[in-house]
Motif scaffolding. Structure first.
Motif, PDB file in Angstrom:
ATOM      1  N   PRO A 206      -6.614  -0.339  10.722  1.00 45.91           N
ATOM      2  CA  PRO A 206      -5.469  -0.063   9.846  1.00 45.91           C
ATOM      3  C   PRO A 206      -4.449  -1.193   9.896  1.00 45.91           C
ATOM      4  O   PRO A 206      -4.312  -1.899  10.900  1.00 45.91           O
ATOM      5  CB  PRO A 206      -4.894   1.245  10.416  1.00 45.91           C
ATOM      6  N   GLN A 242       4.426  -0.133   4.592  1.00 44.42           N
ATOM      7  CA  GLN A 242       3.149   0.213   3.967  1.00 44.42           C
ATOM      8  C   GLN A 242       2.089   0.396   5.048  1.00 44.42           C
ATOM      9  O   GLN A 242       2.015  -0.390   6.001  1.00 44.42           O
ATOM     10  CB  GLN A 242       2.708  -0.886   2.996  1.00 44.42           C
ATOM     11  N   TYR A 243       1.298   1.423   4.909  1.00 37.92           N
ATOM     12  CA  TYR A 243       0.153   1.681   5.792  1.00 37.92           C
ATOM     13  C   TYR A 243      -1.088   1.729   4.922  1.00 37.92           C
ATOM     14  O   TYR A 243      -1.140   2.465   3.922  1.00 37.92           O
ATOM     15  CB  TYR A 243       0.340   3.002   6.529  1.00 37.92           C
ATOM     16  N   GLN A 244      -2.125   0.953   5.318  1.00 35.67           N
ATOM     17  CA  GLN A 244      -3.361   0.961   4.541  1.00 35.67           C
ATOM     18  C   GLN A 244      -4.552   0.919   5.487  1.00 35.67           C
ATOM     19  O   GLN A 244      -4.513   0.269   6.532  1.00 35.67           O
ATOM     20  CB  GLN A 244      -3.401  -0.201   3.551  1.00 35.67           C
ATOM     21  N   GLN A 245      -5.603   1.611   5.093  1.00 34.77           N
ATOM     22  CA  GLN A 245      -6.797   1.680   5.931  1.00 34.77           C
ATOM     23  C   GLN A 245      -8.007   2.029   5.080  1.00 34.77           C
ATOM     24  O   GLN A 245      -7.927   2.823   4.140  1.00 34.77           O
ATOM     25  CB  GLN A 245      -6.624   2.731   7.041  1.00 34.77           C
ATOM     26  N   TYR A 246      -9.150   1.408   5.459  1.00 36.17           N
ATOM     27  CA  TYR A 246     -10.445   1.739   4.872  1.00 36.17           C
ATOM     28  C   TYR A 246     -11.224   2.590   5.872  1.00 36.17           C
ATOM     29  O   TYR A 246     -11.082   2.435   7.092  1.00 36.17           O
ATOM     30  CB  TYR A 246     -11.250   0.478   4.560  1.00 36.17           C
ATOM     31  N   TYR A 252     -10.413   4.365   0.596  1.00 35.18           N
ATOM     32  CA  TYR A 252      -9.244   3.507   0.824  1.00 35.18           C
ATOM     33  C   TYR A 252      -7.989   4.360   0.732  1.00 35.18           C
ATOM     34  O   TYR A 252      -7.787   5.115  -0.226  1.00 35.18           O
ATOM     35  CB  TYR A 252      -9.188   2.380  -0.202  1.00 35.18           C
ATOM     36  N   GLN A 254      -3.708   4.246   1.065  1.00 28.75           N
ATOM     37  CA  GLN A 254      -2.504   3.421   1.115  1.00 28.75           C
ATOM     38  C   GLN A 254      -1.285   4.325   0.997  1.00 28.75           C
ATOM     39  O   GLN A 254      -1.182   5.148   0.087  1.00 28.75           O
ATOM     40  CB  GLN A 254      -2.501   2.385  -0.010  1.00 28.75           C
ATOM     41  N   ASN A 256       2.978   4.167   0.992  1.00 25.89           N
ATOM     42  CA  ASN A 256       4.124   3.273   0.844  1.00 25.89           C
ATOM     43  C   ASN A 256       5.423   4.074   0.939  1.00 25.89           C
ATOM     44  O   ASN A 256       5.511   5.211   0.443  1.00 25.89           O
ATOM     45  CB  ASN A 256       4.102   2.550  -0.510  1.00 25.89           C
ATOM     46  N   TYR A 282      -1.822   6.703  -2.060  1.00 21.80           N
ATOM     47  CA  TYR A 282      -2.868   6.298  -2.998  1.00 21.80           C
ATOM     48  C   TYR A 282      -4.214   6.415  -2.299  1.00 21.80           C
ATOM     49  O   TYR A 282      -4.402   5.923  -1.179  1.00 21.80           O
ATOM     50  CB  TYR A 282      -2.627   4.869  -3.476  1.00 21.80           C
ATOM     51  N   TYR A 474      -9.896   7.594  -8.134  1.00 22.00           N
ATOM     52  CA  TYR A 474      -8.653   7.335  -7.431  1.00 22.00           C
ATOM     53  C   TYR A 474      -7.642   8.433  -7.728  1.00 22.00           C
ATOM     54  O   TYR A 474      -7.718   9.130  -8.748  1.00 22.00           O
ATOM     55  CB  TYR A 474      -8.066   5.967  -7.806  1.00 22.00           C
ATOM     56  N   TYR A 476      -3.249   9.370  -7.115  1.00 21.90           N
ATOM     57  CA  TYR A 476      -1.960   8.795  -6.775  1.00 21.90           C
ATOM     58  C   TYR A 476      -0.919   9.907  -6.774  1.00 21.90           C
ATOM     59  O   TYR A 476      -0.887  10.773  -7.652  1.00 21.90           O
ATOM     60  CB  TYR A 476      -1.591   7.722  -7.815  1.00 21.90           C
TER      61      TYR A 476
END
Length: 665
Positions: A206, A242-246, A252, A254, A256, A282, A474, A476
Motif C-alpha cells: 500500500p 491518499q491511500y491506494q493499494q492493489y 484497486y 483508492q 482520498n 474509488y 469501477y 466511486y
C-alpha cells in the motif's frame, strides 16, 4: 697431574671419534638398507628420536599453524523488525568469516596433516569457498520471494554448478559429468524469454501519500463591485492525503481526503474563513485482462519454485564438490604411493651400486657394470624427484579445496592420506536398469527439470490472460462537508451575508461522512486492441518455447541415461585394469624373487636383479594408478546415480550450515 690431564684428553678424543664413527655407520646403514613392501595402511606413529639442535632450530624457523577462530553455522535470514522505521533503513549482512575451521588444525599431528577420505569431505563442507558462495543463494531466493509478494518481478537465482578443482595428478578418470548451460545471445544482444509473461502485475504494497500547501495572494481589483476592496488578499491552506493499494485479484482501492481553508478580506463573503473537506473512495475490478490470483500471483509461484530449485541445485553442488574431493584425495593417494615405490627403487639401486663397487675393487666384475648401476641410480633419482614434485602438487591442490584462506603454516605441511583403498560400492553390483531407476529417484537435476517444466506449463496459462480485452468495473463514492464562521466584515442586512452552514470544524468533518452531500458513480470501461499482434506473437512464442522445453527435458533424460551407462562402462574398465595390473605386479614380484635367488647362487648378476626390481616398481606404479582410477570410477557412478551423499555419509543440513556436527558412519 699434567700426565693425567693429557691422558684424560686423549680418552675424550678417542670416545668422540668412536661416537662419530658410530653415527656415520648408522646413518650410512639407514640410507642403504632396503625398504620393505609398502603397507596397506600407514603404520601407527612411533616415538620419534630426540631432535638435534639443528633440527630444533629448523623447526622453530618454520611457520606454526595459526589458532582457528570458532566458525559458527551459516545462518542469514531476511530482517524482520517491529520498528516502524525499519522498512526505510538499509539491511546489513554479517561480515565474511574466512578463517579455516578448527577441524583442519586438529588433524595436524607431528607437523603433518593426516586425513582420511571422510576427514577430507568434512573439511570441504566446512571450508570450500564454492559451497560458501552458494549458501548465499538461499537468502537471495528468500529475498526474491519477498519481492514477488509485493508485486515485483522475479530476479531469479544463479544456480549454476561449479566444478571446484580439476584433478591434480596426471591420470585420466572414467565417466563424464553434465555440462553447464550458457546464455544464448542473438544479433541484438541477449535473447529475452517469454517466461513469466502475462498481464502487468501491480505492486501490492500500500501507498500513503500526503501533500499540502500554504498560499498567500494579493490581487489588485479595478472594480470594487467584484470583491468590495481594492486589494483582494487571500490566504489558502490545503492538506491532501491518499491511500491506494492493489490486491491479488487485481482489485484497486483508492481513498482520498482533502481539507481546505480559505480566508480573505472581502466583505462580500458570508463565511470567512471558509472550511471545506472532501472524501472519496474509488474501487476498480478488472473482469478479463489482469483478473484472478493465477495472473497476479504468478511471480510468487515462480519464486517459490526457485526456492525448491535452489535447494536442489545446492544438493547438486555438494555432490559435485564431494566428487571432486574424492578424485583429489585418490590422486593424492596415488602420488603418495608412487613416492614410496620410487623411494624403494632408489634405495635398491643405491644398494646395488654399493655392492658392485665393492666387487669392482676386488676385480670380480667389469667397470661397465658399475657404470650401468650409476645410470640406474640417476634414473631412479630423477623418477623420485618427479614423484615428489607430483605429490607436492597434489597436496597443494587438495589443500586449496579444503581451506578458506591461505595459511603459510598449512601450505608447508605435508598431507598424509590415511585411507589407501576405498570400501565396496553397492552400485557395482547393480544392473543398468537399477542404476537408471536410482538416478531418476535421486539425481537433483531430474527434480530441477520437473520444476522448470511446471513453471513453463503455468506460464503458458498465464500469458493467455494478456490476450483478453481490458474490461474494468469501477465504483466511486464521495462526500463533502463545508463550514465557516460568519464574516464579520459582511453586512448582515445583505441577503448574501446570511448562511446556514455550521461554523466549526467538527461539524464540517461529520458532514463529510454522514451522507449529507453524497456523490457516487458506477460504471464499466472496455478497451479492445483491434489487432493485438504484439501479445498474440508473445503467446505463440510461449507455446513454441514450451515445446522446446519438452525437447530439452527429453534430451536431459537421454543424457542422464548415457551418463549412467558411460560411468558403468568406466567402472567395468577400471575393475579390469586393476585385475590386470595386479596380476602383472604379482608376476613382476615373482620375477624379482627368482632373480634374487639366482643372484645369490651366482646364476644372475646384480644388474639383472636391478632390472627385475625396476620392472617391479613400474608394475607397482601401474597397479596403484589403476586402483586410483577404480576409486574415481566408483565416485563417478555414485555421482551419476545421485547416491554420493548417502554413500559418503554427508548430511545436507551440515552442508547448508557449513559445520559438520558429527561424521556419520
Amino acid at each position: 697431574m699434567r700426565h693425567r690431564s693429557d691422558a684424560g684428553n686423549m680418552v675424550q678424543k678417542i670416545l668422540s671419534m668412536i661416537g662419530a664413527a658410530g653415527l656415520l655407520v648408522s646413518t650410512t646403514f639407514a640410507q642403504t638398507a632396503p625398504a620393505g613392501s609398502l603397507p596397506s595402511a600407514p603404520a601407527a606413529p612411533q616415538q620419534s628420536p630426540v631432535p638435534t639442535i639443528a633440527q630444533q632450530a629448523q623447526a622453530a624457523a618454520q611457520p606454526q599453524p595459526q589458532p582457528a577462530v570458532y566458525q559458527g553455522p551459516f545462518h542469514i535470514e531476511l530482517p524482520h523488525s517491529h520498528n516502524p522505521l525499519a522498512p526505510y533503513m538499509p539491511s546489513t549482512v554479517p561480515e565474511l568469516n574466512l578463517q579455516n575451521s578448527r577441524r583442519l588444525y586438529d588433524l595436524i599431528q607431528d607437523g603433518k596433516l593426516r586425513i582420511s577420505l571422510r576427514d577430507a569431505i568434512a573439511l570441504a563442507l566446512e571450508n570450500n569457498l564454492t559451497l560458501a558462495a552458494f549458501r548465499y543463494n538461499f537468502p537471495i531466493a528468500q529475498a526474491d520471494l519477498q519481492r514477488t509478494k509485493a508485486g515485483g518481478t522475479v530476479n531469479g537465482v544463479n544456480t549454476s554448478i561449479t566444478q571446484t578443482t580439476p584433478s591434480g595428478f596426471a591420470a585420466s578418470g572414467g565417466g563424464g559429468g553434465s555440462a553447464a548451460s550458457s546464455a544464448t545471445a542473438g544479433s541484438g544482444g541477449i535473447v529475452l524469454s517469454t517466461l513469466g509473461a502475462g498481464a502487468a502485475v501491480p505492486p501490492f504494497d500500500p501507498l500513503l501519500i500526503f501533500s499540502g500547501f500554504v498560499q498567500h495572494t494579493v490581487t489588485p481589483e479595478p472594480n470594487l463591485s467584484q470583491v468590495g476592496v481594492e486589494l483582494f488578499k487571500q490566504n489558502n491552506i490545503e492538506v491532501q492525503s491518499q491511500y491506494q493499494q492493489y490486491f491479488p485479484l487485481g482489485t484497486y482501492l483508492q481513498v482520498n481526503y482533502t481539507g481546505f481553508r480559505s480566508a480573505n478580506n472581502s466583505p462580500f463573503f458570508a463565511v470567512n474563513p471558509e472550511l471545506n473537506s472532501n472524501f472519496t473512495i474509488y474501487l476498480q475490478q478488472p473482469l478479463l485482462y489482469g483478473f484472478g490470483l493465477a495472473s497476479n500471483e504468478r511471480f510468487i509461484h515462480i519464486a517459490k519454485r526457485n526456492l525448491q530449485t535452489t535447494d536442489l541445485a545446492f544438493q547438486q553442488q555438494v555432490i559435485a564438490t564431494v566428487t571432486d574431493i574424492e578424485n583429489l584425495y585418490w590422486d593424492l593417494v596415488n602420488a603418495y604411493q608412487d613416492v614410496q615405490v620410487k623411494t624403494r627403487s632408489l634405495e635398491y639401486a643405491n644398494q646395488t651400486l654399493t655392492d658392485d663397487q665393492k666387487q669392482l675393487e676386488l676385480q670380480n666384475i667389469p667397470a661397465m657394470q658399475v657404470t650401468k648401476d650409476q645410470s640406474a641410480v640417476a634414473t631412479s633419482e630423477g623418477d623420485l624427484t618427479i614423484a615428489k614434485a607430483t605429490l607436492r602438487h597434489n597436496e597443494l591442490v587438495i589443500k586449496n579445496d579444503l581451506t578458506r584462506t591461505d595459511d603459510p603454516s598449512i601450505d608447508e605441511i605435508p598431507v598424509i592420506p590415511l585411507d589407501l583403498q576405498g570400501g565396496p560400492d553397492p552400485n557395482e553390483s547393480q544392473t543398468i536398469t537399477q542404476l537408471i531407476d536410482e538416478a531418476m529417484k535421486n539425481r537433483p537435476e531430474v527434480a530441477i527439470f520437473r520444476n522448470a517444466a511446471e513453471v513453463q506449463r503455468q506460464s503458458l496459462k498465464d500469458i493467455n490472460s494478456e490476450l483478453l480485452p481490458q474490461l474494468n468495473l469501477y465504483g466511486y463514492y464521495g462526500g463533502t462537508g463545508t463550514a465557516g464562521p460568519i464574516n464579520p466584515n459582511c453586512n448582515p442586512k445583505e441577503a448574501n451575508c446570511t448562511t446556514t452552514l455550521p461554523a466549526d470544524f467538527s461539524s464540517m468533518f461529520v458532514n463529510t461522512f454522514n451522507y449529507s452531500a453524497p456523490q457516487y458513480e458506477v460504471g464499466v470501461s472496455l478497451t479492445i486492441n483491434l489487432r493485438n499482434r504484439i501479445v498474440k506473437a508473445d503467446q505463440f512464442r510461449a507455446v513454441l518455447a514450451y515445446r522446446q522445453s519438452q525437447i530439452a527435458q527429453e534430451q536431459q533424460q537421454k543424457s542422464l541415461r548415457f551418463d549412467i551407462r558411460d560411468s558403468q562402462f568406466a567402472l567395468v574398465q577400471a575393475q579390469a585394469r586393476v585385475a590386470a595390473t595386479q596380476k602383472a605386479r604379482d608376476l613382476a614380484q615373482n620375477t624379482f624373487d627368482i632373480a634374487k635367488k639366482e643372484q645369490d647362487i651366482g646364476a644372475m648378476s646384480r644388474y639383472d636383479t636391478l632390472i627385475a626390481e625396476q620392472g617391479l616398481a613400474v608394475a607397482e606404479s601401474a597397479f596403484f594408478t589403476a586402483q586410483t582410477l577404480y576409486e574415481k570410477a566408483k565416485a563417478d557412478i555414485d555421482r551419476a546415480t545421485g547416491t554420493t551423499l548417502d554413500r559418503t555419509g554427508v548430511s545436507i543440513d551440515d552442508a547448508k550450515s557449513g559445520v559438520v556436527a558429527q561424521s556419520r558412519p
